[in-house]
Write a protein that holds these residues in place. Structure first.
Motif, short mmCIF file in Angstrom:
data_model
loop_
_atom_site.label_atom_id
_atom_site.label_comp_id
_atom_site.label_asym_id
_atom_site.label_seq_id
_atom_site.Cartn_x
_atom_site.Cartn_y
_atom_site.Cartn_z
N GLY A 10 50.30 40.16 5.62
CA GLY A 10 50.40 41.31 6.52
C GLY A 10 49.57 41.11 7.77
O GLY A 10 48.60 40.36 7.78
N GLU A 11 49.98 41.76 8.84
CA GLU A 11 49.24 41.69 10.11
C GLU A 11 48.98 43.13 10.55
O GLU A 11 49.90 43.93 10.64
N TYR A 12 47.71 43.44 10.81
CA TYR A 12 47.29 44.81 11.11
C TYR A 12 46.55 44.86 12.44
O TYR A 12 45.61 44.09 12.65
N PRO A 13 46.95 45.74 13.35
CA PRO A 13 46.26 45.85 14.63
C PRO A 13 44.90 46.53 14.43
O PRO A 13 44.78 47.50 13.67
N ILE A 14 43.87 45.98 15.08
CA ILE A 14 42.53 46.56 15.02
C ILE A 14 41.93 46.54 16.41
O ILE A 14 42.35 45.79 17.29
N ASN A 15 40.91 47.38 16.63
CA ASN A 15 40.12 47.38 17.86
C ASN A 15 38.69 47.06 17.48
O ASN A 15 38.13 47.68 16.56
N ILE A 16 38.10 46.12 18.17
CA ILE A 16 36.73 45.71 17.90
C ILE A 16 35.88 46.13 19.09
O ILE A 16 36.18 45.79 20.23
N THR A 17 34.82 46.89 18.79
CA THR A 17 33.92 47.37 19.83
C THR A 17 32.48 47.05 19.46
O THR A 17 32.16 46.82 18.30
#
Length: 60
Positions: free
Chosen positions: A25-32
């Protein structure tokens, strides 16, 4: 054993958008950045100064 991959997609105003890929699976994430500037300075001091010379502070 599962392989976990984090792929940077593009910079954003507060970090970057990325994809977390594992088990098919491929899951969009935001890294801050989770730290405020004062915490960054303290971490910088700890990792760049204290861990290099922890004993010298006690010998003074």
């Amino acid at each position: 054993m599962a392989i976990i991959t984090i792929r940077e997609n593009q910079p954003t105003e507060t970090g970057f958008a990325a994809s977390l890929i594992f088990e098919g699976g491929e899951y969009p994430i935001n890294i801050t950045d989770p730290f405020i500037p004062q915490q960054e300075k303290l971490l910088e001091w700890y990792f760049e100064e204290w861990l290099t010379f922890p004993i010298s502070l006690f010998l003074c």
